[in-house]
Design a protein around this motif. Structure first.
Motif, PDB file in Angstrom:
ATOM      1  N   UNK A 134       0.873  -1.174   0.000  1.00 13.90           N
ATOM      2  CA  UNK A 134       0.000   0.000   0.000  1.00 13.90           C
ATOM      3  C   UNK A 134       0.908   1.222   0.000  1.00 13.90           C
ATOM      4  N   UNK A 136       1.318   4.295   0.809  1.00 13.53           N
ATOM      5  CA  UNK A 136       0.734   5.351   1.648  1.00 13.53           C
ATOM      6  C   UNK A 136       1.368   6.704   1.344  1.00 13.53           C
ATOM      7  N   UNK A 142      -3.103  -0.433  -3.247  1.00 12.11           N
ATOM      8  CA  UNK A 142      -2.288  -1.642  -3.214  1.00 12.11           C
ATOM      9  C   UNK A 142      -1.752  -1.863  -4.627  1.00 12.11           C
ATOM     10  N   UNK A 190       9.661  -9.559  -2.388  1.00  8.86           N
ATOM     11  CA  UNK A 190       9.756  -9.504  -0.934  1.00  8.86           C
ATOM     12  C   UNK A 190       9.126 -10.738  -0.286  1.00  8.86           C
ATOM     13  N   UNK A 192       6.250 -12.089  -0.882  1.00 15.17           N
ATOM     14  CA  UNK A 192       4.816 -11.993  -0.653  1.00 15.17           C
ATOM     15  C   UNK A 192       4.042 -12.308  -1.920  1.00 15.17           C
ATOM     16  N   UNK A 204      -0.241  -9.870  -1.224  1.00 12.70           N
ATOM     17  CA  UNK A 204       0.289  -9.123  -0.079  1.00 12.70           C
ATOM     18  C   UNK A 204       0.703 -10.027   1.067  1.00 12.70           C
ATOM     19  N   UNK A 205       0.174 -11.278   1.092  1.00 18.57           N
ATOM     20  CA  UNK A 205       0.526 -12.162   2.196  1.00 18.57           C
ATOM     21  C   UNK A 205       1.913 -12.758   2.035  1.00 18.57           C
ATOM     22  N   UNK A 206       2.601 -12.918   3.156  1.00 17.59           N
ATOM     23  CA  UNK A 206       3.906 -13.570   3.114  1.00 17.59           C
ATOM     24  C   UNK A 206       3.704 -15.055   2.820  1.00 17.59           C
TER      25      UNK A 206
ATOM     26  N   UNK B 131       1.344 -10.952   9.079  1.00 17.30           N
ATOM     27  CA  UNK B 131       1.348 -11.865   7.933  1.00 17.30           C
ATOM     28  C   UNK B 131       1.750 -11.164   6.654  1.00 17.30           C
ATOM     29  N   UNK B 132       1.759  -9.817   6.672  1.00 20.49           N
ATOM     30  CA  UNK B 132       1.829  -9.116   5.386  1.00 20.49           C
ATOM     31  C   UNK B 132       2.867  -8.000   5.304  1.00 20.49           C
ATOM     32  N   UNK B 133       3.633  -7.749   6.364  1.00 20.06           N
ATOM     33  CA  UNK B 133       4.583  -6.627   6.359  1.00 20.06           C
ATOM     34  C   UNK B 133       5.656  -6.797   5.275  1.00 20.06           C
ATOM     35  N   UNK B 134       6.241  -5.689   4.836  1.00 15.93           N
ATOM     36  CA  UNK B 134       7.500  -5.796   4.106  1.00 15.93           C
ATOM     37  C   UNK B 134       8.579  -5.054   4.898  1.00 15.93           C
ATOM     38  N   UNK B 135       9.828  -5.184   4.461  1.00 16.77           N
ATOM     39  CA  UNK B 135      10.934  -4.643   5.259  1.00 16.77           C
ATOM     40  C   UNK B 135      10.859  -3.122   5.409  1.00 16.77           C
ATOM     41  N   UNK B 136      10.331  -2.434   4.385  1.00 15.49           N
ATOM     42  CA  UNK B 136      10.181  -0.978   4.478  1.00 15.49           C
ATOM     43  C   UNK B 136       9.245  -0.596   5.622  1.00 15.49           C
ATOM     44  N   UNK B 140      10.263   1.748   8.849  1.00 16.71           N
ATOM     45  CA  UNK B 140       9.544   2.982   9.206  1.00 16.71           C
ATOM     46  C   UNK B 140       8.987   2.897  10.621  1.00 16.71           C
ATOM     47  N   UNK B 163       1.129   8.688  13.330  1.00 17.62           N
ATOM     48  CA  UNK B 163       1.803   8.178  12.127  1.00 17.62           C
ATOM     49  C   UNK B 163       2.205   6.709  12.308  1.00 17.62           C
ATOM     50  N   UNK B 166      -0.877   4.619  11.904  1.00 15.70           N
ATOM     51  CA  UNK B 166      -1.237   4.554  10.484  1.00 15.70           C
ATOM     52  C   UNK B 166      -0.284   3.594   9.757  1.00 15.70           C
ATOM     53  N   UNK B 170      -0.868   0.526   7.328  1.00 14.70           N
ATOM     54  CA  UNK B 170      -0.235   0.419   6.012  1.00 14.70           C
ATOM     55  C   UNK B 170       0.423  -0.963   5.885  1.00 14.70           C
ATOM     56  N   UNK B 173      -1.376  -3.888   4.532  1.00 18.81           N
ATOM     57  CA  UNK B 173      -1.565  -3.866   3.072  1.00 18.81           C
ATOM     58  C   UNK B 173      -3.047  -3.860   2.707  1.00 18.81           C
ATOM     59  N   UNK B 174      -3.877  -3.217   3.555  1.00 22.40           N
ATOM     60  CA  UNK B 174      -5.286  -3.094   3.227  1.00 22.40           C
ATOM     61  C   UNK B 174      -5.628  -1.622   3.041  1.00 22.40           C
ATOM     62  N   UNK B 178      -6.407   1.025   6.094  1.00 19.85           N
ATOM     63  CA  UNK B 178      -5.516   2.177   6.160  1.00 19.85           C
ATOM     64  C   UNK B 178      -6.331   3.478   6.219  1.00 19.85           C
TER      65      UNK B 178
END
Lengths: 241, 246
Positions: A134, A136, A142, A190, A192, A204-206, B131-136, B140, B163, B166, B170, B173-174, B178
């Protein structure tokens, strides 16, 4: 799926590569526009230069239905004496319109693109296909960002790219993936999910590829993986969730 | 050419605007919240009244009334002349007096209800994020938490804490969650950082760090439970302060 002609993972990977190549063909045109107009010093973009970038971005968004936006994100302190600068065009209700540009330094602080992976890859001279994520404070959708660095005589000028909007691209990819008899999950750089032939694996899911057959989808830049495995009875959806 | 304004992230604040107390005060309130959260930056120039009214889908009469309220509150400044126009003036100091007044206008029951909504959204985004994070996202979250620990004013704490929440959304990933979180934080954070609520910024930063670790470890249940505990505690403190008023 009845009656559909089944194919191999390799053929599916090639089809997806070809699809990305199509997008990158446009991105390369964007890159040559930028190389012709942005100087490696503080520079203002002329209206004519802006119009050329807009023209290609518009073309991309209108020719490829799953592209939501395209444009140029400048290296810091490169364009218009701005710390951060972007010239990005998005599909909108009126057709294509420009994404809000930063009006001053503090206004652009919210979108600190220099810390983002796709930009840092660009600085290192590497293209990337980043996401789904996403975005932001950027496009707020997305998306998967197909990014390509712009280098001129060794100087990094910024990144050109296009957003593949999950809303639109997922269905298209699933149509390709479902040509396979096996369960197919397309996994991004990444780790996902980008798209999958089963609703169990959402974008988006890992994703853990252990136990799956992995086929590389290289194209030049994607580092995507096509993970497949045979459908075992109807147990797969339970097993995966 | 007309450009979307407010910047796309803050336009999400206008998704679900209530018009109970009149449109102009509602629009002014949302703009004020966006400014306090740092979503609309200090010095940002507003587009022309006609353009802005069209973009917010309200009449120019309502817009003028909303701007008049903001001008009175010192959040918008209008300058004449060659470089004239209307500009955002972010307050240097967080106005505890104003937020306390807003707290007094909400009943304890309304505050609990707001707390439940924040709880629901925060719990689900924390669990999805694992379940859905990325490294960025992780980078942050870590960066914002260390900024929060070192922040020098309530205004900065408010901005960084909202922030952070939020960014949590983010990381899920929805898009919808968000947007909902942006809009909820606008209402909630302002109350949370009233000094009398007694939130300790270092402790709060540590909680965010602990949550980030659970997300990074890919543990949805732990992430959800940490996030929910934090919201329950915050809401209890806000309600507690409200119960002691008037």
């Amino acid at each position: 799926m009845t009656g559909a002609e089944k194919t191999t993972a390799g053929a599916i990977a090639s089809e997806i590569e070809a699809m990305l190549d199509g997008v990158y063909g446009h991105i390369d045109r964007l890159r040559s526009m930028v190389i012709g107009t942005v100087e490696p010093q503080h520079t203002a973009l002329s209206d004519a230069a802006l119009a050329r970038i807009e023209g290609v971005a518009r073309d991309l968004v209108t020719t490829i239905p799953w592209v939501g936006g395209a444009g140029f994100v400048a290296a810091l302190d490169t364009v218009d004496r701005e710390h951060r600068y972007w010239n990005w065009w998005m599909r909108s209700a009126e057709g294509v319109s420009r994404l809000h540009p930063p009006r001053n330094a503090s206004a652009s602080a919210e979108y600190a693109y220099e810390s983002m992976q796709w930009f840092r890859d660009g600085q290192a001279g590497m293209p990337s296909v980043f996401g789904p994520f996403v975005d932001f404070a950027g496009v707020n959708q997305l998306v998967i960002l197909c990014a390509q660095p712009v280098m001129e005589r060794g100087v990094f000028l910024g990144v050109v790219g296009a957003d593949l909007v999950i809303d639109r691209v997922e269905i298209h990819l699933v149509r390709i993936l479902r040509k396979l008899e096996d369960v197919a999950v397309l996994v991004g750089s990444s780790g996902r999910v980008v798209a999958s032939s089963l609703a169990t694996f959402a974008p988006g899911e890992r994703f853990d590829p252990a136990g799956w057959v992995v086929t590389a989808v290289d194209g030049a830049r994607a580092e995507w993986k096509l993970c497949t495995r045979p459908i075992v009875g109807s147990s797969i959806s339970h097993e995966a969730s | 050419m007309s450009q979307p304004w407010p910047p796309s992230l803050s336009v999400t604040l206008f998704d679900e605007i209530g018009t109970g107390g009149g449109l102009a005060p509602a629009v002014a309130q949302r703009l004020a919240e966006a400014i306090s959260m740092g979503l609309i930056a200090d010095g940002e120039q507003l587009p022309s009244e006609t353009d802005l009214a069209a973009q917010l889908a309200i009449s120019t009469v309502s817009l003028r009334a909303a701007l008049a309220i903001l001008r009175q509150e010192g959040l918008v400044e209008t300058r004449r002349g060659r470089n004239g126009g209307s500009f955002i003036r972010a307050p240097r100091d967080y106005s505890a007096r104003k937020s306390t007044a807003r707290l007094g206008h909400l009943s304890p029951s309304q505050l609990r209800d707001l707390g439940y909504e924040v709880l629901a959204i925060t719990g689900i985004v924390a669990s999805l994020a694992a379940r859905r994070f990325d490294d960025d996202n992780i980078a942050r979250l870590e960066d914002l938490a260390s900024q929060l620990a070192a922040a020098g004013s309530a205004a900065q704490c408010l901005r960084l804490d909202s922030r952070l929440r939020i960014e949590l959304a983010v990381s899920s990933q929805s898009e919808r969650l968000m947007r909902r979180m942006v809009s909820l934080q606008a209402e909630y954070s302002e109350l949370l950082w009233i000094p009398a609520v007694g939130i300790d910024q270092v402790e709060c930063a540590e909680q965010h760090q602990e949550l980030t670790k659970a997300i990074q470890a890919g543990d949805p249940d732990l992430a959800r439970s940490l996030a929910e505990t934090q919201v329950r505690d915050s809401t209890r403190r806000i309600v507690d302060l409200r119960l002691g008023m008037d």
